[in-house]
Design an enzyme around this catalytic site. Structure first.
Site: not given
Length: 149
Positions: A45, A56, A58, A81, A83, A86, A146
Site C-alpha cells: 500500500n 493499495h 493488491e 482481507s 477491501c 481490491c 485508508d
C-alpha cells in the site's frame, strides 16, 4: 491449497507490509503468483507515500506483474482481507485464488469472493494480526482514512 505453500508466499507479502510501515505508510503487502509458483509481482500500500488513494497493496502487486494473457490460475496473496476495491480487481480479472494473511482487524471482501467462486484461504496469521493491530492503535486517523471512514 497447501498451507505450507500459502504461508511461504505470505512471507513475500509480509516483507512488503513491513517496508510500507517503515516508509510511514499503511502496513499492507501483497504478491501475485502464477499457477506454477512463479512470483509475478509484489507490492505494498503506497497511498501515503505516493499520495495516490488507488495504490493499495493488491493493486501495486497486480501492476508490478504486468500484462498477462490470463489471470486464471493465479493467486493473490495479501496480508489483510482485501477491501471492496481490491476484491473487485480479483473478480474483474478472474484471479482464481486469494490467500488472506488475516481478517481479524478488517473484514473486507474475501467472503464475497468465495461466494463467487474464488478459492479463498484465510490464515489469520498472528504476525499479520499484530502488525495491523499495532498500526490501528498507533495511527487511528490514518487507518480510518485508508478504509474510507
Amino acid at each position: 491449497m497447501d498451507e505450507t505453500q500459502a504461508r511461504a508466499w505470505l512471507g513475500t507479502a509480509l516483507a512488503e507490509a513491513r517496508a510500507g510501515l517503515a516508509e510511514g505508510g499503511i502496513p499492507v503487502g501483497a504478491a501475485l503468483y502464477a499457477a506454477d509458483g512463479t512470483l509475478l509481482g509484489r507490492g505494498r500500500n503506497r497511498r501515503v507515500q505516493d499520495g495516490d488513494p488507488s495504490l493499495h497493496a493488491e493493486t501495486a502487486a497486480f501492476r508490478a506483474a504486468g500484462r498477462q494473457r490470463s489471470y486464471r490460475g493465479t493467486t493473490m496473496v495479501t496480508t489483510l482481507s482485501p477491501c471492496w476495491y481490491c476484491s473487485g480487481l480479483v473478480r474483474q480479472f478472474g484471479i482464481g485464488r486469494v490467500v488472506v494473511g488475516e481478517a481479524v482487524t478488517f473484514r473486507g471482501g474475501h467472503e464475497w469472493l468465495a461466494e463467487h467462486g474464488t478459492e479463498t484461504v484465510v490464515l489469520d496469521d498472528p504476525e499479520c494480526v499484530e502488525l495491523m493491530r499495532g498500526f490501528v492503535r498507533d495511527q487511528p486517523e490514518l487507518w480510518r482514512e485508508d478504509i474510507g471512514e
